[in-house]
Design a protein around this motif. Structure first.
Motif, PDB file in Angstrom:
ATOM      1  N   LYS C 145       0.809  -1.225   0.000  1.00 24.57           N
ATOM      2  CA  LYS C 145       0.000   0.000   0.000  1.00 24.57           C
ATOM      3  C   LYS C 145       0.841   1.273   0.000  1.00 24.57           C
ATOM      4  O   LYS C 145       0.312   2.358  -0.198  1.00 24.57           O
ATOM      5  CB  LYS C 145      -0.956  -0.010   1.196  1.00 24.57           C
ATOM      6  CG  LYS C 145      -2.111  -0.960   0.971  1.00 24.57           C
ATOM      7  CD  LYS C 145      -2.690  -1.466   2.255  1.00 24.57           C
ATOM      8  CE  LYS C 145      -3.350  -2.808   2.028  1.00 24.57           C
ATOM      9  NZ  LYS C 145      -2.831  -3.833   2.943  1.00 24.57           N
ATOM     10  N   GLU C 232     -16.405   6.690  -7.067  1.00 23.91           N
ATOM     11  CA  GLU C 232     -16.286   5.946  -5.818  1.00 23.91           C
ATOM     12  C   GLU C 232     -17.645   5.832  -5.129  1.00 23.91           C
ATOM     13  O   GLU C 232     -17.861   6.392  -4.069  1.00 23.91           O
ATOM     14  CB  GLU C 232     -15.260   6.663  -4.932  1.00 23.91           C
ATOM     15  CG  GLU C 232     -14.347   5.789  -4.128  1.00 23.91           C
ATOM     16  CD  GLU C 232     -13.987   4.464  -4.742  1.00 23.91           C
ATOM     17  OE1 GLU C 232     -14.801   3.531  -4.595  1.00 23.91           O
ATOM     18  OE2 GLU C 232     -12.910   4.331  -5.338  1.00 23.91           O
ATOM     19  N   ARG C 289     -14.812  14.112  -3.866  1.00 28.44           N
ATOM     20  CA  ARG C 289     -14.044  14.913  -4.813  1.00 28.44           C
ATOM     21  C   ARG C 289     -13.219  15.966  -4.082  1.00 28.44           C
ATOM     22  O   ARG C 289     -12.063  16.212  -4.434  1.00 28.44           O
ATOM     23  CB  ARG C 289     -15.005  15.587  -5.802  1.00 28.44           C
ATOM     24  CG  ARG C 289     -14.312  16.558  -6.731  1.00 28.44           C
ATOM     25  CD  ARG C 289     -15.246  17.040  -7.817  1.00 28.44           C
ATOM     26  NE  ARG C 289     -16.367  17.794  -7.270  1.00 28.44           N
ATOM     27  CZ  ARG C 289     -17.453  18.135  -7.965  1.00 28.44           C
ATOM     28  NH1 ARG C 289     -17.566  17.782  -9.224  1.00 28.44           N
ATOM     29  NH2 ARG C 289     -18.430  18.814  -7.396  1.00 28.44           N
ATOM     30  N   ILE C 315      -5.687   3.871   2.393  1.00 32.32           N
ATOM     31  CA  ILE C 315      -6.009   2.649   1.664  1.00 32.32           C
ATOM     32  C   ILE C 315      -6.192   1.488   2.632  1.00 32.32           C
ATOM     33  O   ILE C 315      -7.155   0.730   2.552  1.00 32.32           O
ATOM     34  CB  ILE C 315      -4.886   2.318   0.657  1.00 32.32           C
ATOM     35  CG1 ILE C 315      -4.656   3.520  -0.257  1.00 32.32           C
ATOM     36  CG2 ILE C 315      -5.215   1.067  -0.121  1.00 32.32           C
ATOM     37  CD1 ILE C 315      -3.423   3.406  -1.108  1.00 32.32           C
ATOM     38  N   ASN C 321     -12.936  -0.317   1.308  1.00 31.27           N
ATOM     39  CA  ASN C 321     -11.905  -0.636   0.325  1.00 31.27           C
ATOM     40  C   ASN C 321     -11.736   0.385  -0.779  1.00 31.27           C
ATOM     41  O   ASN C 321     -11.536   0.032  -1.932  1.00 31.27           O
ATOM     42  CB  ASN C 321     -12.172  -1.989  -0.337  1.00 31.27           C
ATOM     43  CG  ASN C 321     -12.126  -3.112   0.649  1.00 31.27           C
ATOM     44  OD1 ASN C 321     -11.966  -2.861   1.837  1.00 31.27           O
ATOM     45  ND2 ASN C 321     -12.256  -4.323   0.185  1.00 31.27           N
ATOM     46  N   VAL C 322     -11.854   1.642  -0.440  1.00 33.15           N
ATOM     47  CA  VAL C 322     -11.553   2.673  -1.427  1.00 33.15           C
ATOM     48  C   VAL C 322     -10.031   2.778  -1.536  1.00 33.15           C
ATOM     49  O   VAL C 322      -9.347   2.893  -0.523  1.00 33.15           O
ATOM     50  CB  VAL C 322     -12.155   4.023  -0.995  1.00 33.15           C
ATOM     51  CG1 VAL C 322     -11.672   5.132  -1.901  1.00 33.15           C
ATOM     52  CG2 VAL C 322     -13.672   3.932  -1.004  1.00 33.15           C
ATOM     53  N   ASP C 323      -9.538   2.683  -2.754  1.00 34.62           N
ATOM     54  CA  ASP C 323      -8.098   2.757  -2.982  1.00 34.62           C
ATOM     55  C   ASP C 323      -7.827   4.030  -3.779  1.00 34.62           C
ATOM     56  O   ASP C 323      -8.130   4.106  -4.964  1.00 34.62           O
ATOM     57  CB  ASP C 323      -7.640   1.517  -3.751  1.00 34.62           C
ATOM     58  CG  ASP C 323      -6.131   1.470  -3.922  1.00 34.62           C
ATOM     59  OD1 ASP C 323      -5.490   2.537  -3.811  1.00 34.62           O
ATOM     60  OD2 ASP C 323      -5.592   0.380  -4.162  1.00 34.62           O
ATOM     61  N   ARG C 325      -5.274   5.228  -4.970  1.00 32.92           N
ATOM     62  CA  ARG C 325      -4.396   5.079  -6.131  1.00 32.92           C
ATOM     63  C   ARG C 325      -5.190   4.736  -7.380  1.00 32.92           C
ATOM     64  O   ARG C 325      -4.976   5.285  -8.451  1.00 32.92           O
ATOM     65  CB  ARG C 325      -3.360   3.985  -5.887  1.00 32.92           C
ATOM     66  CG  ARG C 325      -2.324   4.329  -4.862  1.00 32.92           C
ATOM     67  CD  ARG C 325      -1.503   3.123  -4.510  1.00 32.92           C
ATOM     68  NE  ARG C 325      -2.340   2.030  -4.023  1.00 32.92           N
ATOM     69  CZ  ARG C 325      -1.876   0.877  -3.561  1.00 32.92           C
ATOM     70  NH1 ARG C 325      -0.585   0.646  -3.541  1.00 32.92           N
ATOM     71  NH2 ARG C 325      -2.687  -0.056  -3.126  1.00 32.92           N
ATOM     72  N   GLU C 326      -6.141   3.791  -7.220  1.00 35.89           N
ATOM     73  CA  GLU C 326      -6.984   3.421  -8.354  1.00 35.89           C
ATOM     74  C   GLU C 326      -7.703   4.645  -8.906  1.00 35.89           C
ATOM     75  O   GLU C 326      -7.787   4.839 -10.117  1.00 35.89           O
ATOM     76  CB  GLU C 326      -8.067   2.437  -7.895  1.00 35.89           C
ATOM     77  CG  GLU C 326      -7.736   0.991  -8.064  1.00 35.89           C
ATOM     78  CD  GLU C 326      -8.816   0.125  -7.397  1.00 35.89           C
ATOM     79  OE1 GLU C 326      -9.999   0.512  -7.442  1.00 35.89           O
ATOM     80  OE2 GLU C 326      -8.453  -0.923  -6.840  1.00 35.89           O
TER      81      GLU C 326
END
Ligand code: SF4
Ligand code: SF4
Ligand code: SF4
Ligand code: SF4
Ligand code: SF4
Lengths: 306, 280, 339
Positions: C145, C232, C289, C315, C321-323, C325-326
């Motif tokens: 991570k 998201e 946002r 992360i 599980n919001v990432d 980076r994605e």
């Protein structure tokens, strides 16, 4: 322990079909994630989005929250949602409270083999999340009596027939049975001293839907906002009041708490009280029966009113 | 510690006036002479005021800069902090931090035709400016005030406003209330502001306009004025946002790369158009 | 003492060393705490002695809590008939912050820009100045991570620390960078740590970086893009990601009794911008946002550095599980910064 039933394929097909027919605007389910617990909620708005849907023992999230949020945003839409039996109970509560129009929700049910409790295998490798074992299974699944989603509009896969192996709320009965009042006070003081007031427990709860939570109301100010142990305790006691006769034990609050406060010990205790006081009432089990704290009856016990 | 930037100065209430059923104006003076001597501010700036124990709230200073001995603030009762203000009496203490933020560039308005548009309690930040223009009347071109409220009862600074209305030689004042908000003896207009502008057709030539009121009113006025030929950089407004520190630290008033408390609250419409959104 | 010398302290002597150091200067160090019901653990920077020292896992809360405590009294009122007085106290005692990672250290320095901007927040700077910093440099990522190398943080930077430490076989190598680090070296001497050479450090395993630096204007341009609405949907708007984040600085101020307290607040929550009259961010996607844009667009546009140091805490801590980076990758693609 049983392996996860493989309903993924059938669900993807069903979801695609529903979106194609156009009677449903969104399908809510789970998709794979790169992070523990290795699944996350997924909302499909287009047919192609449905390819990502999966179901396995890591699909812990209660999707009713997303149904509620979606319908608040688009009140004219219709959604289909994959619901485990336990999660479905929160939909019943929301319908009873007229928060959700049940007509706008198509419940896709299935026979649930149980899910893992990610906290029990935290930090372990992905392997620990592959299948259910005595070590990783969620407590709530050990006494589950709604494995085949009740009131499903569409049922996919096979029914399962797994009997409860533990008494309901066994963890709470054991916990409160053994401890004296002062031990309990110490325990909770310790637990709440680490609460960071991130409100994840409130945000993730499908039944905590107030626009402005009472903890933010300041005319008068019931609860002070700064995260001191006393204030935290007050916040949680107050939340327990909101949950009385409503909590359906999906376990989400306890799962999301970043500092690991065992919140179900509170809400399940309250549920036990309600069951005891109100003739075995259990939230979300019977959509016909009026929730005891939402109706007035001359026969209501009042021995707890000072 | 060198200096605690959150440390307020003490002030005392010396006068309380009811404006409307939910709005009061407070006249405040510094408790310490030292503070009074050192204090200066400019039209449009704001401060963090509080009744000790009930939390801070952001109010613009609603009095002109040349009132040396005291300042005034106008407070609408909404939540805890403002409720505490409404319980105050003469002699009670309040705390004050400020002044913060930027101001209306009044010096740049010299020689220009000035139009001031206020809505409801949105007249408060404009009051200092109006007094200044009236005081230095000769230095400005035409001066025109439009003041609107939901109903007659909701007009703030009634006496002053009626005074301006009657002095045609100083300024051209239009008062309006929303349809349905008039009383039988109401002599002003019954209309929203944009149609009034449409009717008046103010000339964009050598003009500046300052608008303040509810977000929706500001936006509609700005759009109308641009339609009438005003360039967005002569249209000023002062924005309202939830603020806690007023010092550009607490992060609440952040919109795009702008912090309203530091870069504002006064902005031109041209600046606002450069914001990513989330203003109205 | 020469600048070149380093000390090796073995794992079994580590606790004794920290204890001796703690006797001279209070030490804040990452410690493990058992959860109330015994399921798992979490780690946090706390004064030495509260838990079990654990230097090798990512702490749940970052070192931010050492400089901007989650909750602190910024002043108090004393009332009598004549007047109300305002009293405030500054934090002043010197302390050692032991074993912080470069992502956290960099985050604190990036926040200096905000807290020093125009008005100087003396609570922050008093703590900054009275803290001796021992950086535990990362020659490899803690886990999958970490992404400090995406956002311009050097995981093995040593220059600005007071002392530096590095994991070695069976213990840590510690060496001094600035004068303020002497106190640590003295104690190492005293507890009989072995002298060794300052190691050559090479960072390994920091691969596949997406260069985020420099894309703030491109991101600003896609503020109104439709992608935000679907980016998201699983975010529930809790405060976890901002509370664990070392660069999130937002706070709330409230009066409680005769005290004025400030405590962390979070832009992902509904209450952040709501007033009775106005709610500029009524939707969850707008609040998410704000979090992403503030870090990757507004902060660099304003202060010249990205408001994220890639520590990976948001992360690992997000319950849904919001990432981030994605999401950044998707956004940069949308903004046509990367393919
Ligand atoms: S409680 Fe029942 S329905 Fe819920 S996850 Fe466990 S087994 Fe499935
Ligand atoms: S999730 Fe845990 S830490 Fe967050 S507010 Fe709830 S109990 Fe406190
Ligand atoms: S991103 Fe995750 S941690 Fe952050 S607010 Fe959303 S759900 Fe909470
Ligand atoms: S945004 Fe996430 S990765 Fe970046 S500094 Fe904050 S917590 Fe760490
Ligand atoms: S605006 Fe949001 S992302 Fe930025 S510092 Fe504040 S809480 Fe963190």
């Amino acid at each position: 322990m049983t392996e996860a039933v493989n309903i993924g394929e059938e669900f993807r097909k069903k979801a695609r079909e529903l979106l194609r027919k156009g009677e449903i605007n969104a399908v809510i389910g789970y998709k794979k994630s790169g992070l523990p617990p290795y699944s996350k909620p997924h909302i499909a708005l287009k047919e192609d989005d449905t390819d990502e849907f999966i179901f396995d023992v890591n699909c812990v999230h209660n999707l009713v929250l997303y149904v509620l949020n979606y319908l608040l945003e688009y009140p004219e839409d219709k959604v289909a949602v994959l619901l485990k039996g336990c999660d479905q109970k929160s939909l019943i509560v929301l319908a009873q409270e007229s928060k959700i129009d049940r007509e706008r929700v198509k419940v896709i049910g299935f026979g649930c083999p149980g899910v893992i409790d990610p906290r029990k295998v935290e930090g372990d490798e992905e392997d620990a999340h592959k299948s259910l074992t005595a070590e990783n299974v969620h407590d709530k699944c050990l006494y589950c009596d709604v494995r085949n989603t009740p009131q499903a509009d569409i049922f996919i896969g096979e029914m399962v027939d797994i009997k409860p192996t533990k008494e309901r709320y066994f963890r709470e009965r054991e916990f409160y049975g053994k401890k004296s009042e002062s031990e309990l006070l110490d325990f909770w003081k310790g637990a709440f001293s680490s609460c960071i007031r991130c409100y994840a427990c409130r945000q993730v709860c499908p039944l905590c839907y107030c626009d402005i939570c009472i903890s933010y109301r300041n005319m008068p100010q019931w609860i002070e906002l700064s995260p001191t142990t006393d204030n935290n305790m007050l916040f949680h006691v107050r939340r327990a009041m909101c949950m009385a006769g409503r909590c359906i034990d999906c376990g989400e609050c306890e799962r999301v708490c970043p500092v690991g406060i065992p919140l179900r010990l509170i809400y399940n205790k309250v549920s036990l009280e309600i069951e005891d006081k109100y003739d075995g009432y259990r939230a979300g089990m019977d959509s016909e029966r009026k929730p005891p704290l939402q109706e007035y009856s001359m026969a209501d016990p009042e021995d707890f009113i000072l | 510690m060198v200096e605690n930037i959150y440390q307020p100065k003490m002030m005392r209430v010396i006068e309380v006036r009811d404006e409307t059923p939910t709005i009061k104006t407070f006249r405040l003076e510094f408790v310490d002479d030292e503070d009074r001597k050192n204090f200066t501010f400019k039209e449009g700036q704001f401060g963090e005021f509080s009744v000790p124990g009930s939390g801070e709230a952001t109010f613009c200073i609603a009095s002109p800069t040349f009132w040396r001995d005291y300042i005034e603030i106008t407070v609408k009762e909404v939540r805890r902090a403002t409720h505490a203000f409404h319980l105050l009496d003469v002699g009670d203490f309040v705390t004050f931090r400020g002044p913060y933020g930027n101001w209306f560039p009044v010096d740049d308005f010299y020689g220009k035709n000035v139009m001031v548009i206020g809505g409801g309690i949105g007249i408060a930040p404009l009051r200092g400016l109006i007094h200044r223009v009236i005081k230095e009347r000769k230095k400005f071109g035409d001066f025109c005030i439009i003041y609107a409220a939901r109903c007659v009862e909701e007009l703030v600074y009634k006496e002053e406003v009626y005074g301006w209305w009657e002095s045609d030689d100083i300024c051209n004042t239009t008062l309006c209330v929303d349809p349905g908000g008039e009383t039988p003896d109401w002599r002003g207009k019954v209309s929203f502001v944009p149609p009034v502008l449409e009717q008046m057709k103010p000339s964009p030539k050598n003009g500046v306009v300052v608008v303040c009121g509810p977000p929706i009113m500001i936006r509609l006025c700005m759009e109308k004025l641009v339609e009438l030929g005003f360039s967005p950089d002569v249209l000023y407004t002062t924005l309202e946002a939830k603020m806690k520190c007023g010092l550009g630290k607490c992060g609440r008033c952040n919109i795009g790369d702008v912090y309203i408390c530091k870069d504002g609250p006064v902005f031109t419409y041209a600046q606002i158009e450069g914001f990513p959104g989330e203003v109205w | 003492m020469s600048n070149k010398k380093a000390y090796f302290i073995s794992d079994d002597k580590l606790n004794g060393f920290i204890e001796s150091l703690n006797e001279k200067v209070p030490v804040y160090v990452p410690q493990r705490f058992d959860r109330a019901d015994g399921t798992g653990i979490y780690t946090e920077y706390r004064p030495y002695g509260e838990g079990e020292v654990d230097l090798e896992s990512r702490t749940l809360l970052s070192v931010k809590s050492i400089f901007l405590p989650q909750c602190e009294v910024i002043l108090g009122f004393t009332t009598n008939e004549e007047r109300v007085d305002v009293v405030s106290e500054a934090p002043s005692d010197e302390r050692v912050l032991f074993s912080i990672r470069n992502c956290d250290f960099e985050a604190v320095r990036r926040l200096d820009l905000l807290f020093g901007w125009d008005y100087r927040d003396e609570f922050w700077f008093a703590r900054r100045e009275n803290t001796i910093i021992v950086v535990n440099i990362c020659d490899s990522p803690l886990d999958d991570k970490c992404f400090c190398h995406w956002v311009g943080v050097d995981p093995v930077a040593t220059e600005l620390a007071d002392c530096v430490m590095l994991r070695a076989e069976g213990g840590y190598i510690i060496w001094r960078i600035s004068e303020r680090g002497d106190v640590i070296i003295d104690v190492l001497d005293k507890v009989g740590a072995d002298e060794v050479d300052v190691p050559e450090v090479e960072a390994k395993g920091f691969d596949n970086a997406i260069e985020v630096d420099g894309s703030h204007n491109a991101l600003f341009e896609i503020f109104t893009d439709e992608i935000w609405k679907v980016l998201e949907p699983s975010c529930i708007g809790c405060g976890i990601c901002t509370f664990v984040c070392p660069t999130c600085h937002c706070f709330e101020i409230q009066d409680e009794g005769s005290k004025r307290v400030r405590f962390w607040d979070y832009c992902t929550g509904y209450e952040f911008t709501r007033t009775e009259a106005h709610q500029p961010r009524p939707r969850q996607y707008q609040r998410y946002r704000q979090r992403v844009m503030h870090k990757y667009s507004y902060y660099p546009r304003r202060f010249g550095v990205v408001g994220c140091t890639g520590c990976g805490r948001c992360i690992s801590a997000c319950p849904q599980n919001v990432d981030i980076r994605e999401d950044i990758v998707r956004l940069l693609k949308r903004a046509k910064v990367i393919k």
